[in-house]
Design a protein around this motif. Structure first.
Motif, PDB file in Angstrom:
ATOM      1  N   LYS A  45       8.343   4.411  -0.702  1.00 19.86           N
ATOM      2  CA  LYS A  45       9.526   4.263   0.147  1.00 19.86           C
ATOM      3  C   LYS A  45       9.908   5.599   0.764  1.00 19.86           C
ATOM      4  O   LYS A  45      10.225   5.678   1.956  1.00 19.86           O
ATOM      5  N   THR A  46       9.862   6.666  -0.039  1.00 17.46           N
ATOM      6  CA  THR A  46      10.165   8.016   0.446  1.00 17.46           C
ATOM      7  C   THR A  46       9.237   8.406   1.593  1.00 17.46           C
ATOM      8  O   THR A  46       9.655   9.039   2.551  1.00 17.46           O
ATOM      9  N   ARG A  47       7.979   8.002   1.499  1.00 20.47           N
ATOM     10  CA  ARG A  47       6.983   8.332   2.517  1.00 20.47           C
ATOM     11  C   ARG A  47       6.963   7.336   3.677  1.00 20.47           C
ATOM     12  O   ARG A  47       6.226   7.527   4.646  1.00 20.47           O
ATOM     13  N   GLY A  48       7.668   6.243   3.549  1.00 17.75           N
ATOM     14  CA  GLY A  48       7.644   5.223   4.592  1.00 17.75           C
ATOM     15  C   GLY A  48       6.364   4.413   4.604  1.00 17.75           C
ATOM     16  O   GLY A  48       5.942   3.913   5.643  1.00 17.75           O
ATOM     17  N   ILE A  49       5.755   4.256   3.435  1.00 21.83           N
ATOM     18  CA  ILE A  49       4.503   3.505   3.305  1.00 21.83           C
ATOM     19  C   ILE A  49       4.828   2.095   2.816  1.00 21.83           C
ATOM     20  O   ILE A  49       5.561   1.919   1.848  1.00 21.83           O
ATOM     21  N   SER A  50       4.261   1.109   3.477  1.00 21.15           N
ATOM     22  CA  SER A  50       4.465  -0.281   3.082  1.00 21.15           C
ATOM     23  C   SER A  50       3.421  -0.670   2.036  1.00 21.15           C
ATOM     24  O   SER A  50       2.218  -0.682   2.323  1.00 21.15           O
ATOM     25  N   VAL A  51       3.891  -0.957   0.820  1.00 21.79           N
ATOM     26  CA  VAL A  51       2.990  -1.326  -0.269  1.00 21.79           C
ATOM     27  C   VAL A  51       3.563  -2.502  -1.056  1.00 21.79           C
ATOM     28  O   VAL A  51       4.768  -2.720  -1.074  1.00 21.79           O
ATOM     29  N   ASP A  52       2.680  -3.196  -1.694  1.00 18.87           N
ATOM     30  CA  ASP A  52       3.039  -4.218  -2.668  1.00 18.87           C
ATOM     31  C   ASP A  52       2.332  -3.788  -3.944  1.00 18.87           C
ATOM     32  O   ASP A  52       1.099  -3.724  -3.979  1.00 18.87           O
ATOM     33  N   ILE A  53       3.102  -3.467  -4.979  1.00  9.40           N
ATOM     34  CA  ILE A  53       2.545  -2.959  -6.229  1.00  9.40           C
ATOM     35  C   ILE A  53       3.032  -3.859  -7.357  1.00  9.40           C
ATOM     36  O   ILE A  53       4.221  -4.144  -7.450  1.00  9.40           O
ATOM     37  N   TRP A  54       2.105  -4.307  -8.193  1.00 11.21           N
ATOM     38  CA  TRP A  54       2.498  -5.104  -9.340  1.00 11.21           C
ATOM     39  C   TRP A  54       1.579  -4.811 -10.525  1.00 11.21           C
ATOM     40  O   TRP A  54       0.492  -4.295 -10.358  1.00 11.21           O
ATOM     41  N   ALA A  55       2.076  -5.136 -11.724  1.00 11.81           N
ATOM     42  CA  ALA A  55       1.335  -4.880 -12.955  1.00 11.81           C
ATOM     43  C   ALA A  55       1.115  -6.186 -13.707  1.00 11.81           C
ATOM     44  O   ALA A  55       1.984  -7.064 -13.714  1.00 11.81           O
ATOM     45  N   VAL A  56      -0.048  -6.279 -14.321  1.00 12.86           N
ATOM     46  CA  VAL A  56      -0.386  -7.453 -15.127  1.00 12.86           C
ATOM     47  C   VAL A  56      -1.071  -7.014 -16.411  1.00 12.86           C
ATOM     48  O   VAL A  56      -1.568  -5.895 -16.512  1.00 12.86           O
ATOM     49  N   ALA A  57      -1.116  -7.935 -17.360  1.00 14.19           N
ATOM     50  CA  ALA A  57      -1.885  -7.710 -18.587  1.00 14.19           C
ATOM     51  C   ALA A  57      -3.371  -7.813 -18.265  1.00 14.19           C
ATOM     52  O   ALA A  57      -3.767  -8.452 -17.281  1.00 14.19           O
ATOM     53  N   GLN A  58      -4.189  -7.199 -19.097  1.00 15.54           N
ATOM     54  CA  GLN A  58      -5.626  -7.135 -18.843  1.00 15.54           C
ATOM     55  C   GLN A  58      -6.268  -8.508 -18.647  1.00 15.54           C
ATOM     56  O   GLN A  58      -7.180  -8.648 -17.832  1.00 15.54           O
ATOM     57  N   ASP A  59      -5.803  -9.535 -19.310  1.00 22.12           N
ATOM     58  CA  ASP A  59      -6.412 -10.846 -19.168  1.00 22.12           C
ATOM     59  C   ASP A  59      -6.101 -11.506 -17.828  1.00 22.12           C
ATOM     60  O   ASP A  59      -6.813 -12.414 -17.403  1.00 22.12           O
ATOM     61  N   LYS A  60      -5.061 -11.053 -17.142  1.00 19.31           N
ATOM     62  CA  LYS A  60      -4.703 -11.595 -15.828  1.00 19.31           C
ATOM     63  C   LYS A  60      -5.363 -10.824 -14.677  1.00 19.31           C
ATOM     64  O   LYS A  60      -5.404 -11.303 -13.550  1.00 19.31           O
ATOM     65  N   ALA A  61      -5.863  -9.637 -14.958  1.00 25.64           N
ATOM     66  CA  ALA A  61      -6.413  -8.775 -13.901  1.00 25.64           C
ATOM     67  C   ALA A  61      -7.536  -9.426 -13.089  1.00 25.64           C
ATOM     68  O   ALA A  61      -7.499  -9.375 -11.861  1.00 25.64           O
ATOM     69  N   PRO A  62      -8.538 -10.061 -13.718  1.00 24.40           N
ATOM     70  CA  PRO A  62      -9.620 -10.636 -12.908  1.00 24.40           C
ATOM     71  C   PRO A  62      -9.145 -11.639 -11.860  1.00 24.40           C
ATOM     72  O   PRO A  62      -9.620 -11.624 -10.721  1.00 24.40           O
ATOM     73  N   SER A  63      -8.190 -12.486 -12.205  1.00 26.23           N
ATOM     74  CA  SER A  63      -7.716 -13.475 -11.227  1.00 26.23           C
ATOM     75  C   SER A  63      -6.793 -12.844 -10.188  1.00 26.23           C
ATOM     76  O   SER A  63      -6.738 -13.295  -9.041  1.00 26.23           O
ATOM     77  N   GLU A  64      -6.072 -11.798 -10.557  1.00 28.34           N
ATOM     78  CA  GLU A  64      -5.159 -11.129  -9.628  1.00 28.34           C
ATOM     79  C   GLU A  64      -5.881 -10.222  -8.636  1.00 28.34           C
ATOM     80  O   GLU A  64      -5.347  -9.895  -7.586  1.00 28.34           O
TER      81      GLU A  64
END
Length: 102
Positions: free
Chosen positions: A26-45
């Motif tokens: 936000k400080t840099r004015g960069i548009s991002v979508d950042i999210w965190a998941v557990a390791q078992d959800k990572a492959p599908s995400e």
């Protein structure tokens, strides 16, 4: 908009890091979508992300995740342990941006 996925053992230890990365973007004015998941959800995400960063405590899973990352066409790396420990949103965002070529 760049989409950054973080994965850790349970998906909880990275939640603060997500907040710090969002603040930096936000400080840099960069548009991002950042999210965190557990390791078992990572492959599908992964199919929804441009970059996957995995927690240092999960570095042993890097090879497993590399195959899936290649299938969906995203970049993958392990979060630097020092940046992770310091909850350094700037450093981790910089790494994600460099992996995506931004």
């Amino acid at each position: 908009m760049m989409k950054i996925l973080l994965a850790c053992s349970a998906g909880m230890s990275t939640s603060l890091l997500v907040s710090k990365m969002e603040e930096e973007a936000k400080t840099r004015g960069i548009s991002v979508d950042i999210w965190a998941v557990a390791q078992d959800k990572a492959p599908s995400e992964m199919e929804h992300a441009d970059v996957l960063l995995i927690g240092p405590q999960m570095r042993f899973l890097k090879k497993k995740f590399e195959k899936r990352a290649e299938e969906v066409g995203i970049q993958l790396d392990v979060i630097d342990p020092i940046a992770y420990g310091r909850i350094d949103g700037k450093a981790v965002l910089d790494r994600a941006l460099s992996l995506s070529g931004e």
